[in-house]
Design a protein around this motif. Sequence first.
Motif, short mmCIF file in Angstrom:
data_model
loop_
_atom_site.label_atom_id
_atom_site.label_comp_id
_atom_site.label_asym_id
_atom_site.label_seq_id
_atom_site.Cartn_x
_atom_site.Cartn_y
_atom_site.Cartn_z
N LEU A 36 0.82 -1.30 -0.10
CA LEU A 36 -0.01 0.02 0.11
C LEU A 36 0.72 1.36 -0.08
CD1 LEU A 36 -2.86 -1.03 2.51
CD2 LEU A 36 -3.08 -0.45 0.23
N ILE A 40 1.00 3.83 -3.11
CA ILE A 40 0.59 5.31 -3.05
C ILE A 40 1.98 6.18 -3.57
CG2 ILE A 40 0.11 7.02 -1.33
CD1 ILE A 40 -1.08 4.86 0.02
N VAL A 49 -5.52 7.14 -7.31
CA VAL A 49 -4.77 7.18 -6.05
C VAL A 49 -4.80 8.38 -5.22
CG1 VAL A 49 -2.37 6.84 -5.09
CG2 VAL A 49 -3.27 5.44 -6.98
N LEU A 91 -7.49 1.31 -3.77
CA LEU A 91 -6.06 0.66 -3.86
C LEU A 91 -5.75 -0.54 -3.70
CD1 LEU A 91 -5.01 3.53 -1.03
CD2 LEU A 91 -4.55 3.63 -3.49
#
Length: 237
Positions: A36, A40, A49, A91
């Motif tokens: 994650l 990002i 995003v 995500l």
Amino acid sequence: MTLHLTARTVVLDIEGTTGAAGYVHGELYDYARPRLGPWIDAHPDDTDVAGAVAQTKADAGLADDAGTAEVVALLHAWMDGDVKATPLKTLQGQIWAAGYAAGELSSHFFDDVVPQLRAWHGRGVHLAVFSSGSVASQVPWFRHAPAGDLTPLIDAYFDTVNAGPKRDAGSYDTIAAALGRAPGELLFLSDLPAELHAAREAGWQVVGVRRAGEPNAGADFGDLPIIESFDGVEVDS
């Protein structure tokens, strides 16, 4: 006893209905969890995003300039609590799609599912999906099935972004309109009674899926019709 139903379109839940919830909360969650933060940071210009990060901050009351670590800590907490949060699903969906494309992931289907999907499709029944997981995660789930690419069987995909909450009858109105079907022409299969009640309130046909060993196997389905595998329902168009 086998249920014999007539429907133009069967709409499928995924987790606990077509595939094991433990696969999602095990292999898929384990794959997404450490990725994650890097995902990002590697996609700052991706609007999906950026939107997911902004929504996470807003939902948590974080400052606009909160760092990735603070955002990821909340995302991990949502994962631990099985919170159906839209930014998390967005995500995860992107990360899983990349994992499928790289050959690092495959999906899971109960043995009774794929033969029935093919049988229904062969009889002219249309198929669609409505899952709390993002559309970005639904498509590769069907494309990278152990039985091969199943996406030719699926006409449409719906999630909580393009349809709405799964426990809201209005979401099923939205799906019916998108599919161009009268509510009575639609059949929804799910392992969650609250979702089935919402679909029935919208005028849909519904069938509960109670699978041994799944988290919702002990749920109270009340007067809803129930099957224990897809072999328990025959659908014609």
